[in-house]
Design a protein around this motif. Structure first.
Motif, mmCIF file in Angstrom:
data_model
loop_
_atom_site.group_PDB
_atom_site.id
_atom_site.type_symbol
_atom_site.label_atom_id
_atom_site.label_comp_id
_atom_site.label_asym_id
_atom_site.label_seq_id
_atom_site.Cartn_x
_atom_site.Cartn_y
_atom_site.Cartn_z
ATOM 1 N N GLY A 41 1.025 4.016 -2.870
ATOM 2 C CA GLY A 41 0.853 5.443 -2.565
ATOM 3 C C GLY A 41 2.008 6.251 -3.148
ATOM 4 N N GLU B 128 -1.798 1.625 6.157
ATOM 5 C CA GLU B 128 -2.150 1.010 7.434
ATOM 6 C C GLU B 128 -1.482 1.784 8.561
ATOM 7 O OE1 GLU B 128 -2.382 -3.044 7.767
ATOM 8 O OE2 GLU B 128 -3.381 -3.202 5.826
ATOM 9 N N LYS C 198 0.832 -1.206 0.000
ATOM 10 C CA LYS C 198 0.000 0.000 0.000
ATOM 11 C C LYS C 198 0.865 1.254 0.000
ATOM 12 C CE LYS C 198 -4.186 -1.817 2.030
ATOM 13 N NZ LYS C 198 -4.904 -1.998 3.287
ATOM 14 N N LEU D 271 -5.013 7.966 -0.154
ATOM 15 C CA LEU D 271 -3.995 7.007 0.297
ATOM 16 C C LEU D 271 -4.620 5.995 1.227
ATOM 17 C CD1 LEU D 271 -1.002 9.353 1.113
ATOM 18 C CD2 LEU D 271 -1.187 7.745 -0.768
ATOM 19 N N ASP D 272 -4.262 4.702 1.006
ATOM 20 C CA ASP D 272 -4.782 3.650 1.881
ATOM 21 C C ASP D 272 -3.598 3.062 2.641
ATOM 22 O OD1 ASP D 272 -6.205 1.682 3.099
ATOM 23 O OD2 ASP D 272 -6.219 0.360 1.335
ATOM 24 N N ARG E 143 3.283 10.626 4.598
ATOM 25 C CA ARG E 143 2.216 11.632 4.640
ATOM 26 C C ARG E 143 2.790 13.028 4.877
ATOM 27 N NH1 ARG E 143 -2.985 9.471 4.995
ATOM 28 N NH2 ARG E 143 -3.014 7.299 5.697
#
Lengths: 485, 290
Positions: free
Chosen positions: A218, A235, A214, A232-233, A249
């Motif tokens: 991203g 975890e 993921k 955005l996925d 991020r």
């Protein structure tokens, strides 16, 4: 190997886990096998001793009474009616020797006939000394006769007197077959266990890989633009991947800030460029205005005949036309629109820069070979790129020289070249030419080329610079099939 | 090695002692009660290991005699003979050899008729894959299986033949042993525990028809002249009426279907009455050997 390295973690992590499980299973089996074999041998010895002791007790009376048939029945009974599996655990032959060291009876009289001497018996040659000299040898003890036979020699004793000897002959083939079966079994168990564990391992591996994938997905979005936080996925966890996600991020946030800033700079630069233009244009308007005012003034002061009037009006008209051209060129520039690029835009550009060029006594060699139809490119942006290049060229060109401008369509591209006869740009500067504030020109602030580069990028085109003694040329290639994002 | 001569000597001594004891015992055990089962001793002169057949035969005899009957089986002929001489069993199907020896203390009840006559032969057999073993001379150093020291076909006949040929059984054989049953002699030769054996020809013939798996591995080297078939005898102590009933029932077996079926299982034609001199040939041999 390269293929493996390029494999997605989606498969790589589960694969590694699977390989680990397989190695573990193989090692465990490998350790188990010799252990099982020892166990088997021990088991066989134990069984042989038990069977031997039972038989020797029962053989005392037949030996004393010389009852061959009874001895035969006793020797035959443990071996008769057993299936092949059980036969592997049992001796292939039981042979009873009497006190004269001859066979009294055996479970297989055809191969171990009555009265035979131990030396004459197939597969038993090695036991003869044991039967003959047993008082000097340790009692019951398995001994290897040859690589295929194991024999146990037990004395038949009554009241302290040795009446004879019982020999239990075991085939090693049987033991090997049992060992092979055990190995096979343990392999089957291992495989069954693997069938259970492997899917679990695969699932686990997948789960471990998922946050990484993921995160990578991203990051992959960054090339085309900066993804929104919501898109955005990632975890959220406290481990390294979670931390990487948080850092990612934050990086995205900062990148977005930077992008906004750059956008702002670009807008400002556009305004500044427009301002510069306006100054030039004002000057351009001022010239005809001066001429026209003079003409009007002369006309007012002296009046005149019809010829004079006509000349004055013509002068005023030419001045006004010049002003109109200048203003109309400026109007397009100041108002970005989705208007498609046309031949007219190049003429406007010519008009816009001709005033500066005239002042600097620089001439244009203008080769614009475009069809007189709108091209699928945004006029405003292309005009700005070319204008920047032209202004840039004007700044670098010494008086009296020529600036060559070419524009034509090659294949799917619009190709524009602006070549000036300015001084050589040193190679170390060429690499940084499109960076902001890279210029050291006293009149520029160095944003012009950077803005041009950004616009060309935006249009998915290419911009290149080439400089030598004879001059410097900028080449822009813009794809005609470009579609606005 | 343990040549049966000594064994036999021992047996004979023991037998005499037991006989003496038996005479005393017989007085005490006067067996007459109608509910007392008749005790019928069996020896391996026929295939006495057929438990199902024995059950059917017993049921048949009980029905005809209207008395319970019990078959008695022992390990050797001798044990049955001792029981009979002591009067602890009433009848016995016995070999002609012990009958002849004790003919004065035993009553001949009935003799089976086999293939038309109350006669049978003794066979000398060898393993099928030992073709050189064609006569007794070739048995030197080999292993020999006797049936029972009290058997004519399984012992006496071979001893007689050896003596005829001037061979000493004590030095001839490498080893010899008793299996105490004709069937086991055949088995011993078939599995090559023994190289040759002495066996009841009737048992061998019946087995070769019923269970050829065993006899297939054996071959007959020599067939004797016919001897009197092993008879059913009674103890002299027995009440003559019971002896007569038994004789009547046995001799009548071939007249009814059940009896014929049983006789067919024994491969016999019928039972009949015979005179003791049927066993004179055996007697002559026994006298010669002894």
């Amino acid at each position: 190997m390269l293929l493996l390295r390029d494999l997605s973690l989606r498969y790589k992590i589960p694969l590694r886990a699977v390989v680990l499980v397989l190695i573990t299973a193989t090692l465990l089996t490998a350790v188990q096998v010799p252990r099982e074999r020892d166990e088997l041998q021990h088991d066989l010895e134990e069984n042989a001793r038990l069977l031997g002791i039972t038989l020797t007790q029962n053989l005392v009376v037949p030996l004393i009474q010389d009852d061959v048939w009874r001895a035969f029945e006793l020797l035959r009974s443990p071996l008769s009616g057993v299936d092949e599996r059980a036969a592997e655990r049992l001796p292939f032959a039981l042979v009873l020797f009497d006190r004269d060291l001859r066979v009294m009876a055996s479970s297989d009289p055809a191969r171990y006939p009555v009265n035979a001497e131990p030396e004459a018996l197939p597969r038993f040659r090695g036991i003869a000394p044991w039967v003959r000299a047993s008082p000097t040898l340790p009692g019951a003890r398995p001994l290897v006769v040859d690589e295929n036979t194991l024999a146990l020699v037990l004395p038949v004793v009554a009241d302290g007197v040795t009446l004879g000897h019982l020999v239990l002959g075991y085939s090693r083939d049987g033991m090997r077959a049992r060992a092979a079966r055990l190995v096979q079994q343990s392999v089957i168990y291992t495989l069954a266990l693997l069938a259970l564990i492997l899917p679990l391992t695969w699932y686990w591996g997948q789960r471990t890989a998922r946050p990484l994938i993921k995160l990578a997905d991203g990051m992959a979005q960054v090339g085309a633009g900066l993804p929104e936080d919501a898109a955005l996925d990632l975890e959220e966890s406290g481990d390294e991947i979670g931390r990487a996600g948080v850092a990612f991020r934050r990086m995205l946030y900062e990148l977005r800030q930077k992008e906004a800033l750059e956008q702002e700079v670009m807008v400002n630069e556009r305004l500044a460029a427009v301002g510069r233009l306006a100054a030039g244009v004002a000057h351009e308007i001022n010239n005809p205005l001066g001429g026209m005012l003079n003409a009007v003034d002369t006309f007012k002061r002296y009046g005149g005949d019809a010829e004079q009037t006509a000349r004055t009006l013509s002068l005023i008209e030419r001045g006004l036309l010049q002003i109109r051209d200048t203003v109309s060129a400026l109007l397009v520039e100041a108002r970005p629109s989705g208007k498609p690029l046309s031949l007219q835009d190049f003429e406007d550009l010519h008009t816009l820069v001709s005033a500066d060029a005239h002042r600097q006594r620089v001439n244009f060699d203008w080769h614009v070979a475009l069809p007189d139809v709108p091209l699928p490119l945004p006029a405003t942006l292309v005009r700005q790129v070319v204008l920047n290049l032209l202004l840039n060229a004007l700044q670098s060109t010494p008086p009296g020289e020529i600036i060559t401008v070419c524009a034509h369509i090659t294949g799917e591209y619009l190709s524009i070249q602006v070549i000036n006869a300015g001084p050589l740009i040193p190679p170390e500067r060429l690499g940084h030419l499109f960076e902001p504030f890279a210029g050291d020109h006293p009149r520029g602030h160095g944003l012009g080329l950077w803005v041009s580069y950004q616009i060309v990028q935006q249009l998915r085109g290419q911009i290149a610079v080439d400089s030598d003694e004879s001059g410097t040329g900028f080449t822009v290639r813009l794809p005609l099939c470009h579609e606005e994002d | 090695m343990g040549e049966p001569a000594t064994e036999t000597g021992f047996s004979l001594r023991r037998r005499r002692t037991l006989q003496a004891l038996g005479c005393l015992g017989a007085l005490g055990w006067a067996r007459a009660g109608a509910d007392e089962p008749i005790r019928f001793g069996l020896t391996p002169v026929f295939l006495d290991d057929q438990v199902g057949f024995l059950g059917r035969w017993r049921w048949y005899l009980e029905g005809r005699l209207e008395r319970p009957l019990q078959f008695v089986q022992r390990r050797s002929y001798d044990e049955i003979l001792q029981l009979l001489l002591e009067g602890r069993i009433d009848f016995s199907w016995l070999c002609g050899y012990p009958y002849w020896r004790h003919r004065h203390r035993l009553a001949l009840v009935s003799v089976p008729v086999y293939e038309g006559a109350p006669l049978y032969r003794a066979y000398l057999i060898r393993h099928a894959e030992d073709p050189h073993l064609q006569d007794l001379n070739r048995l030197r150093g080999r292993t020999f299986a006797y049936s029972d020291p009290d058997s004519n076909s399984g012992y006496l006949y071979v001893r007689h033949r050896l003596q005829q040929q001037g061979l000493d059984p004590a030095t001839l054989f490498g080893r010899s042993f008793f299996t105490l049953a004709h069937r086991r002699v055949i088995e011993a030769v078939a599995v090559r525990l023994a190289d040759a054996g002495a066996v009841d020809g009737y048992v061998w013939d019946v087995l070769s028809r019923r269970a050829p798996g065993i006899t297939d591995d054996t071959r007959v080297i020599e067939r004797s002249d016919p001897f009197g078939f092993p008879p059913v005898v009674a103890s002299r102590h027995l009440a003559p009426t019971l002896s007569e009933s038994m004789q009547r029932v046995l001799n009548g077996m071939h007249r009814d279907a059940d009896g014929r079926a049983l006789l067919a299982e024994l491969a016999l034609d019928r039972f009949e009455t015979a005179a003791p001199d049927l066993y004179e040939d055996i007697g002559r041999m026994a006298d010669g050997v002894a």
